[in-house]
Write a protein that holds these residues in place. Sequence first.
Motif, PDB file in Angstrom:
ATOM      1  N   ARG A 206     -14.978   2.764   1.820  1.00  0.00           N
ATOM      2  CA  ARG A 206     -14.136   1.691   2.345  1.00  0.00           C
ATOM      3  C   ARG A 206     -14.868   0.732   3.274  1.00  0.00           C
ATOM      4  O   ARG A 206     -14.719  -0.487   3.145  1.00  0.00           O
TER       5      ARG A 206
ATOM      6  N   SER B 219      -2.899   0.520  -3.930  1.00  0.00           N
ATOM      7  CA  SER B 219      -2.620  -0.799  -3.375  1.00  0.00           C
ATOM      8  C   SER B 219      -2.325  -1.755  -4.513  1.00  0.00           C
ATOM      9  O   SER B 219      -3.097  -1.859  -5.468  1.00  0.00           O
TER      10      SER B 219
ATOM     11  N   GLY C 260      -1.246  12.514   2.741  1.00  0.00           N
ATOM     12  CA  GLY C 260      -1.064  11.076   2.798  1.00  0.00           C
ATOM     13  C   GLY C 260      -0.085  10.649   3.868  1.00  0.00           C
ATOM     14  O   GLY C 260       0.451   9.542   3.802  1.00  0.00           O
TER      15      GLY C 260
ATOM     16  N   GLU D 250       0.142   9.200   6.792  1.00  0.00           N
ATOM     17  CA  GLU D 250      -0.652   8.451   7.751  1.00  0.00           C
ATOM     18  C   GLU D 250       0.057   8.191   9.076  1.00  0.00           C
ATOM     19  O   GLU D 250      -0.608   7.943  10.084  1.00  0.00           O
TER      20      GLU D 250
ATOM     21  N   GLU E  21      -8.098   0.595   5.601  1.00  0.00           N
ATOM     22  CA  GLU E  21      -6.956   0.235   4.760  1.00  0.00           C
ATOM     23  C   GLU E  21      -6.138   1.447   4.323  1.00  0.00           C
ATOM     24  O   GLU E  21      -4.915   1.354   4.176  1.00  0.00           O
ATOM     25  N   GLY E  22      -6.813   2.563   4.076  1.00  0.00           N
ATOM     26  CA  GLY E  22      -6.088   3.724   3.585  1.00  0.00           C
ATOM     27  C   GLY E  22      -6.950   4.957   3.619  1.00  0.00           C
ATOM     28  O   GLY E  22      -8.089   4.938   4.077  1.00  0.00           O
TER      29      GLY E  22
ATOM     30  N   ASN F   9       1.219   5.640  -0.263  1.00  0.00           N
ATOM     31  CA  ASN F   9       0.630   6.971  -0.095  1.00  0.00           C
ATOM     32  C   ASN F   9       1.374   7.982  -0.956  1.00  0.00           C
ATOM     33  O   ASN F   9       2.609   7.975  -1.017  1.00  0.00           O
TER      34      ASN F   9
ATOM     35  N   TRP G  92      -3.814   7.295  -2.984  1.00  0.00           N
ATOM     36  CA  TRP G  92      -3.393   6.019  -2.372  1.00  0.00           C
ATOM     37  C   TRP G  92      -3.487   4.930  -3.427  1.00  0.00           C
ATOM     38  O   TRP G  92      -4.379   4.941  -4.276  1.00  0.00           O
TER      39      TRP G  92
ATOM     40  N   ALA H 147       2.704   2.884   2.955  1.00  0.00           N
ATOM     41  CA  ALA H 147       1.795   3.251   4.030  1.00  0.00           C
ATOM     42  C   ALA H 147       2.193   2.503   5.301  1.00  0.00           C
ATOM     43  O   ALA H 147       2.493   1.308   5.254  1.00  0.00           O
TER      44      ALA H 147
ATOM     45  N   TYR I 219      -9.572  10.225   6.971  1.00  0.00           N
ATOM     46  CA  TYR I 219     -10.567   9.167   6.850  1.00  0.00           C
ATOM     47  C   TYR I 219     -11.945   9.766   7.112  1.00  0.00           C
ATOM     48  O   TYR I 219     -12.233  10.230   8.214  1.00  0.00           O
TER      49      TYR I 219
ATOM     50  N   ARG J 269      -4.997   1.915  12.921  1.00  0.00           N
ATOM     51  CA  ARG J 269      -5.979   1.792  11.836  1.00  0.00           C
ATOM     52  C   ARG J 269      -7.273   1.139  12.296  1.00  0.00           C
ATOM     53  O   ARG J 269      -8.178   0.945  11.491  1.00  0.00           O
TER      54      ARG J 269
ATOM     55  N   ARG K  32       0.856  -1.185   0.000  1.00  0.00           N
ATOM     56  CA  ARG K  32       0.000   0.000   0.000  1.00  0.00           C
ATOM     57  C   ARG K  32       0.890   1.232   0.000  1.00  0.00           C
ATOM     58  O   ARG K  32       1.868   1.305   0.744  1.00  0.00           O
TER      59      ARG K  32
END
Length: 311
Positions: free
Chosen positions: A230, A47, A281, A283, A272-273, A32, A45, A122, A206, A254, A30
């Motif tokens: 998500r 993945s 980004g 995180e 997840e992101g 960012n 983001w 990430a 988020y 998370r 993953r």
Amino acid sequence: MPPFLIRSVLLTALVVPLLAQGQANPLVGRWNFNVITSNSTRASWLSVAENNGAVEIWFQPTGGNVYQVKDFKLKGSRLKLNLAKKSKKRPALKWDLTAGGGQLTGVQKRGKLVTQLTGVRAPELKRSAPKAWTNPEPLFNGKTLEGWEPTGDPAASRWTVKDGLLVNEDHGANLKSVRKFNDFRLHFEVNCPDRGNSGFYLRGRYEVQLEYEPLSANPPERRIGSIYGRIAPKEDLPRTPGQWETFDVTLVGRTLTVVRNGVTTIDAQEIEGITGGALDGNEAEPGPFYIQGDHTGGLKFRNVTISVPAD
């Protein structure tokens, strides 16, 4: 050669370099991105995963929702993505990335506009829940906007305080907390009008979706109480536009739990992101809360409080 065999050979040619001889391809993971343009910095983001012998790619653009990318080419440590087709309003969006040195570097192309890209892995953010939390303290004092500031053009802000309530009177600027947080327990109460649309962002990355648009407008993972695009709530609660509702949100690393109107709707699930509209980004870093004010007006908030780990 029959068409299905041709497709099989082509797919194998793309996938085998990623899966060959058990070697870990540096693209997997993953990622960012802080996408820096001439007038803004926004977050995306990506993945890249191996799933049942095939490559699976998901992309979160700077706005909107995360989606699976089907149109891509992968060879060794290089990945080309066709992310959005040309439309009447915008040119096609393409990414060209190469893995190396623990990063993904490359370019974004949208018509003649070329933007440099750098993606970092990430963080896992695996943390144990604290043994104790501090007593709740107000993030909104019910009197002024102290501790909050508009993002973007302050002149466009429609946020005000009325009768002890935090109110977004009309479509305008977003509102961000001055303080930043890592792990927390957040409580807020919201009154969302019919056809209203907003979101309460955790760490600025988020989005807890707040909306009362027609049910046909959004799938479950984009309706009220979801983590936008998500995580869908596991409980389908009655829809009550124009009435006060409570949200109790716990985020540790998370791991997220949401209790809406006394019902656990998201129970210790992983985010997840980032979601669309994330401020950045980064995180691994603490971040502010922010509330969308740029979609619609009419939302009201009260009793916004925060607890943080006491140990």
